[in-house]
Write a protein that holds these residues in place. Structure first.
Motif, PDB file in Angstrom:
ATOM      1  N   HIS A  71       0.822  -1.236   0.090  1.00  0.00           N
ATOM      2  CA  HIS A  71       0.082   0.239   0.046  1.00  0.00           C
ATOM      3  C   HIS A  71       0.929   1.012  -0.217  1.00  0.00           C
ATOM      4  O   HIS A  71       1.596   1.293   0.789  1.00  0.00           O
ATOM      5  CB  HIS A  71      -0.840   0.112   1.119  1.00  0.00           C
ATOM      6  N   VAL A  72       0.862   1.948  -1.146  1.00  0.00           N
ATOM      7  CA  VAL A  72       1.879   3.178  -1.268  1.00  0.00           C
ATOM      8  C   VAL A  72       0.864   4.224  -1.554  1.00  0.00           C
ATOM      9  O   VAL A  72      -0.172   4.280  -2.281  1.00  0.00           O
ATOM     10  CB  VAL A  72       2.513   3.104  -2.578  1.00  0.00           C
ATOM     11  N   ALA A  73       1.118   5.503  -0.646  1.00  0.00           N
ATOM     12  CA  ALA A  73       0.212   6.699  -0.846  1.00  0.00           C
ATOM     13  C   ALA A  73       1.302   8.034  -0.805  1.00  0.00           C
ATOM     14  O   ALA A  73       2.163   8.188  -0.261  1.00  0.00           O
ATOM     15  CB  ALA A  73      -0.739   6.762   0.422  1.00  0.00           C
ATOM     16  N   LEU A  74       0.925   8.744  -1.877  1.00  0.00           N
ATOM     17  CA  LEU A  74       1.412  10.018  -2.149  1.00  0.00           C
ATOM     18  C   LEU A  74       0.365  10.906  -1.827  1.00  0.00           C
ATOM     19  O   LEU A  74      -0.769  10.834  -2.173  1.00  0.00           O
ATOM     20  CB  LEU A  74       2.015   9.974  -3.527  1.00  0.00           C
ATOM     21  N   VAL A  75       1.106  12.309  -1.408  1.00  0.00           N
ATOM     22  CA  VAL A  75       0.004  13.469  -1.418  1.00  0.00           C
ATOM     23  C   VAL A  75       0.698  14.653  -2.089  1.00  0.00           C
ATOM     24  O   VAL A  75       2.015  14.396  -2.334  1.00  0.00           O
ATOM     25  CB  VAL A  75      -0.094  13.836   0.227  1.00  0.00           C
ATOM     26  N   ALA A  76      -0.159  15.598  -2.251  1.00  0.00           N
ATOM     27  CA  ALA A  76       0.209  16.740  -3.252  1.00  0.00           C
ATOM     28  C   ALA A  76       0.025  17.792  -2.023  1.00  0.00           C
ATOM     29  O   ALA A  76      -1.015  17.961  -1.498  1.00  0.00           O
ATOM     30  CB  ALA A  76      -0.570  16.896  -4.523  1.00  0.00           C
ATOM     31  N   VAL A  77       1.170  18.648  -2.048  1.00  0.00           N
ATOM     32  CA  VAL A  77       1.274  19.723  -0.908  1.00  0.00           C
ATOM     33  C   VAL A  77       1.471  21.020  -1.809  1.00  0.00           C
ATOM     34  O   VAL A  77       2.253  21.270  -2.443  1.00  0.00           O
ATOM     35  CB  VAL A  77       2.294  19.587  -0.093  1.00  0.00           C
ATOM     36  N   VAL A  78       0.699  22.067  -1.347  1.00  0.00           N
ATOM     37  CA  VAL A  78       0.834  23.075  -2.159  1.00  0.00           C
ATOM     38  C   VAL A  78       0.995  24.424  -0.824  1.00  0.00           C
ATOM     39  O   VAL A  78       0.293  24.018   0.203  1.00  0.00           O
ATOM     40  CB  VAL A  78      -0.107  23.731  -3.229  1.00  0.00           C
ATOM     41  N   ASP A  79       1.556  25.321  -1.209  1.00  0.00           N
ATOM     42  CA  ASP A  79       1.507  26.534  -0.096  1.00  0.00           C
ATOM     43  C   ASP A  79       0.239  27.127  -0.393  1.00  0.00           C
ATOM     44  O   ASP A  79      -0.278  27.674  -1.233  1.00  0.00           O
ATOM     45  CB  ASP A  79       2.710  27.455  -0.520  1.00  0.00           C
ATOM     46  N   ILE A  93      -2.665   0.027  -4.291  1.00  0.00           N
ATOM     47  CA  ILE A  93      -2.736  -1.310  -3.340  1.00  0.00           C
ATOM     48  C   ILE A  93      -2.648  -2.519  -4.089  1.00  0.00           C
ATOM     49  O   ILE A  93      -3.321  -2.632  -5.106  1.00  0.00           O
ATOM     50  CB  ILE A  93      -4.205  -1.299  -2.476  1.00  0.00           C
ATOM     51  N   VAL A  94      -1.635  -3.395  -3.781  1.00  0.00           N
ATOM     52  CA  VAL A  94      -1.552  -4.472  -4.548  1.00  0.00           C
ATOM     53  C   VAL A  94      -2.448  -5.466  -4.170  1.00  0.00           C
ATOM     54  O   VAL A  94      -2.682  -5.706  -3.069  1.00  0.00           O
ATOM     55  CB  VAL A  94       0.052  -4.904  -4.161  1.00  0.00           C
ATOM     56  N   GLY A  95      -2.888  -5.993  -5.271  1.00  0.00           N
ATOM     57  CA  GLY A  95      -3.802  -7.024  -5.374  1.00  0.00           C
ATOM     58  C   GLY A  95      -3.312  -8.496  -5.536  1.00  0.00           C
ATOM     59  O   GLY A  95      -2.326  -8.946  -4.877  1.00  0.00           O
ATOM     60  N   GLN A  96      -3.429  -8.993  -6.852  1.00  0.00           N
ATOM     61  CA  GLN A  96      -2.648 -10.022  -7.338  1.00  0.00           C
ATOM     62  C   GLN A  96      -1.294  -9.645  -7.535  1.00  0.00           C
ATOM     63  O   GLN A  96      -1.074  -8.455  -7.798  1.00  0.00           O
ATOM     64  CB  GLN A  96      -3.160 -10.610  -8.845  1.00  0.00           C
ATOM     65  N   ILE A 126       6.961   4.772  -8.873  1.00  0.00           N
ATOM     66  CA  ILE A 126       7.318   3.914  -7.572  1.00  0.00           C
ATOM     67  C   ILE A 126       6.786   2.429  -7.889  1.00  0.00           C
ATOM     68  O   ILE A 126       7.492   1.643  -7.551  1.00  0.00           O
ATOM     69  CB  ILE A 126       6.649   4.556  -6.260  1.00  0.00           C
ATOM     70  N   ALA A 127       5.739   2.269  -8.642  1.00  0.00           N
ATOM     71  CA  ALA A 127       5.348   1.121  -9.122  1.00  0.00           C
ATOM     72  C   ALA A 127       6.413   0.124  -9.829  1.00  0.00           C
ATOM     73  O   ALA A 127       6.490  -0.996  -9.479  1.00  0.00           O
ATOM     74  CB  ALA A 127       3.916   1.164  -9.817  1.00  0.00           C
ATOM     75  N   ARG A 128       6.780   0.855 -10.731  1.00  0.00           N
ATOM     76  CA  ARG A 128       7.760   0.424 -11.596  1.00  0.00           C
ATOM     77  C   ARG A 128       8.998  -0.169 -10.844  1.00  0.00           C
ATOM     78  O   ARG A 128       9.555  -1.331 -11.039  1.00  0.00           O
ATOM     79  CB  ARG A 128       8.217   1.139 -12.767  1.00  0.00           C
ATOM     80  N   ARG A 129       9.251   0.738 -10.013  1.00  0.00           N
ATOM     81  CA  ARG A 129      10.557   0.599  -9.287  1.00  0.00           C
ATOM     82  C   ARG A 129      10.631  -0.736  -8.275  1.00  0.00           C
ATOM     83  O   ARG A 129      11.419  -1.207  -8.112  1.00  0.00           O
ATOM     84  CB  ARG A 129      11.279   1.725  -8.294  1.00  0.00           C
ATOM     85  N   LEU A 132       6.268  -3.734 -10.203  1.00  0.00           N
ATOM     86  CA  LEU A 132       4.672  -4.064 -10.482  1.00  0.00           C
ATOM     87  C   LEU A 132       4.591  -3.844 -12.005  1.00  0.00           C
ATOM     88  O   LEU A 132       5.693  -3.219 -12.677  1.00  0.00           O
ATOM     89  CB  LEU A 132       3.936  -2.992  -9.991  1.00  0.00           C
ATOM     90  N   ASN A 133       3.823  -4.760 -12.730  1.00  0.00           N
ATOM     91  CA  ASN A 133       3.708  -4.766 -14.134  1.00  0.00           C
ATOM     92  C   ASN A 133       2.488  -4.092 -14.625  1.00  0.00           C
ATOM     93  O   ASN A 133       2.459  -3.686 -15.698  1.00  0.00           O
ATOM     94  CB  ASN A 133       3.249  -6.189 -14.750  1.00  0.00           C
TER      95      ASN A 133
END
Ligand SMILES: CC(C)(COP(=O)(O)OP(=O)(O)OC[C@H]1O[C@@H](n2cnc3c(N)ncnc32)[C@H](O)[C@@H]1OP(=O)(O)O)[C@@H](O)C(=O)NCCC(=O)NCCS
Length: 173
Positions: A71-79, A93-96, A126-129, A132-133
């Motif tokens: 489970h990888v989560a990114l956020v976008a942050v602005v001023d 979220i990885v399934g199979q 991130i997924a490629r690294r 994940l396919n």
């Protein structure tokens, strides 16, 4: 925890302002809830496929307790007024094995500035690294902006439409 948990990159938005795309942190709970509270009913419906007003403790725990592997989560942050504010997020979220389901949300007043596209690019990197396919998603057929983010990603895209949703599959390799 992987290096994804320390991820951070700065991009320039269409309005010329910077946005930081970074890993969700345990102390983002308040900022994340505040972002959800700013989102319109339509955006929440498009994200959760249901009329959402609030979240249970269990749901919030699920959204903020990230292992950065399955489970990888990114956020976008602005001023905003001199303060860093979370205005969007994306997660997978990885399934199979080899496949993860993705979901995105950007608060309405910051949509159309390239945040969704930037989140897509960094999440896919991130997924490629991580080896994940494939990334998959279910999108409501009238959700043009989300479909555009996937179409503009540069990855091979398969769309299967049922009466209720469009099933998206992006080939990462
Ligand atoms: C889908 C979503 C994440 C896209 O985020 P975003 O920051 O607006 O995306 P971008 O600014 O990168 O724009 C992506 C494309 O959609 C278009 N777009 C964005 N907002 C739009 C709007 N309100 N009306 C029309 N087009 C719009 C952009 O012009 C862009 O297309 P282009 O590159 O061909 O110009 C955002 O609209 C959102 O949070 N929607 C509600 C939640 C949701 O639908 N989640 C998807 C569930 S998987």
């Amino acid at each position: 925890m992987s290096e994804a948990s320390e991820y951070s990159a700065v991009e320039t938005l269409r309005n010329g302002r910077p946005v930081e795309i970074r890993a969700l942190r345990p102390d983002d709970r308040v900022g994340l809830i505040a972002a959800v509270e700013r989102a319109s009913a339509q955006s929440l419906f498009r994200r959760f496929f249901a009329a959402k007003r609030g979240f249970t403790e269990k749901e919030i725990a699920f959204f903020v307790n990230i292992d950065f592997i399955n489970h990888v989560a990114l956020v976008a942050v602005v001023d905003e007024d001199g303060h860093p504010v979370i205005v969007g997020g994306a997660r997978y979220i990885v399934g199979q094995p080899g496949t993860a389901e993705v979901a995105f949300a950007v608060v309405d007043e910051h949509q159309g500035q390239g945040i969704g596209t930037a989140l897509m690019r960094h999440l896919a990197a991130i997924a490629r690294r991580a080896g994940l396919n494939e990334l998959v998603a279910e999108v409501l057929p009238d959700n043009g902006p989300m479909l555009k983010v996937f179409e503009n990603s540069g990855f091979h895209l398969t769309k299967k439409r049922t009466s209720e949703v469009v099933h998206i599959a992006l080939q990462l390799s």
